[in-house]
Design an enzyme around this catalytic site. Structure first.
Site: not given
Length: 361
Positions: A168, A170, A165
């Site tokens: 977004h 993070y 990931h």
């Protein structure tokens, strides 16, 4: 077009439909139970080719911000994930876990480790406030090792690849974005330098797994709460971001946008996934309001998502603008969305209702 098989390393997919990762918070104590396994299995039985799990925390104290979000470490959580893999495979699907560290998105004092600090490249939140701990080299080494351990566990449990990931807002994305990365060492500076942590994580994961075990990297321009943010203002800047990640071992890029049909740069109709494929030569996954008439933020406001045609999506797929299509809320509303679309039964599709977020449907 969506029914064409696709291969990525050792991963052979029966079609081009992907379930997008969506945080659900139905794993008490961070352990995915039988209900989570059946939730994913229903989508596999409903025809989805590849399922990407909700974000799952790597083994680092500051990685998470909820004890209802699943972990990817500890015998209890990994045992739960082993059952998820078994059920998805029984239904003919393939599945990868999304390995996640929230970084400065962590709420101070939040579980699962309330005493863990908020950490990030410069200790800055999305608004630029100094509310956390700027990571040391030891911190960075620990995080790299945690992702690598997660990758090794994924292969051992029988998963079909991993997704990192990097989107977004993070942790990984906080290093990529100049708004949160003000470092003056080797992990900060120009865009290529800001990719260093992402590349090191990718390389460590690649070393921890078999050479043909796929590594997918999820990326986005936008951040949660900062929808106008951009990592790259031009194709040239985007290329500077992609090259180190490709060299480190990324096999495919999952390009998160809020609306898949929007062009990424001027003077071209290509969306983000299209540009990433063109520049990197790697297969890409597109995502963003597929099959629905509004974007994901509407769900937070309790708004229903009405069914809409995907003709433009199919046209773009036929032109090989991207390779795979990730579907989010439409699959929450209708676990059999994939089978209905593949079989031309679109008149039977079920709209997305925001109340569905309250249970594992």
């Amino acid at each position: 077009m969506l029914d064409r098989p696709f291969s990525l390393g050792s991963l052979a997919l029966r079609n081009r439909i992907v379930m997008a990762p969506m945080t659900r918070q139905f794993s008490p104590g961070g352990v995915p139970g039988p209900d989570v396994a059946e939730y994913y299995a229903r989508r596999a039985a409903g025809g989805v080719g590849l399922l990407i799990t909700e974000g799952t925390y790597v083994d680092h104290p500051s990685a998470g911000t909820s004890d209802q979000v699943p972990r990817f470490h500890g015998e209890d959580a990994l045992g739960g994930w082993a059952h998820v893999v078994e059920r998805v495979h029984q239904e003919g699907g393939r599945i990868v876990p999304q390995l996640w560290h929230v970084g400065m998105a962590r709420a101070a004092g939040a579980p699962p480790f309330p005493d863990a600090p908020r950490v990030g490249p410069s200790g800055l939140d999305m608004e630029g406030g100094e509310t956390g701990h700027a990571m040391t080299q030891a911190d960075l080494d620990d995080v790299v090792a945690a992702f690598a351990a997660g990758a090794a566990s994924a292969e051992r449990l029988g998963f079909d690849g991993i997704e990192l990931h990097g989107a977004h807002g993070y942790l990984i994305d906080q290093f990529l974005w100049k708004g949160t990365n003000r470092r003056t060492d080797a992990y900060g500076g120009d865009l290529r330098a800001r990719t260093r942590l992402a590349a090191e994580i990718t390389a460590a994961c690649r070393q921890a797994v078999s050479p043909d075990f796929p590594i997918i990297f999820r990326m986005s321009q936008w951040k949660m709460g900062s929808y106008d943010a951009k990592l790259a203002e031009s194709p040239q800047e985007l290329d500077a971001l992609l090259a180190p990640l490709s060299e480190a071992g990324v096999d495919s890029f999952h390009c998160s946008t809020r609306r898949y049909w929007q062009p990424e740069f001027e003077d071209s109709d290509l969306n983000l996934a299209g540009w990433v494929k063109k520049l990197s030569g790697k297969p890409t996954i597109t995502v963003g309001s597929v099959g629905l008439d509004n974007e994901f933020t509407a769900a937070f406001q309790g708004t229903r998502g009405e069914i809409t045609a995907i003709d433009q999506l199919l046209d773009r797929l036929e032109r090989d603008e991207f390779d795979l299509v990730a579907v989010g809320r439409a699959l929450l509303g209708d676990p059999t969305w994939a089978a209905k679309v593949l079989e031309g039964r679109t008149d039977e599709l079920v709209p997305f209702e925001a109340d569905l977020l309250k249970a594992l449907h």
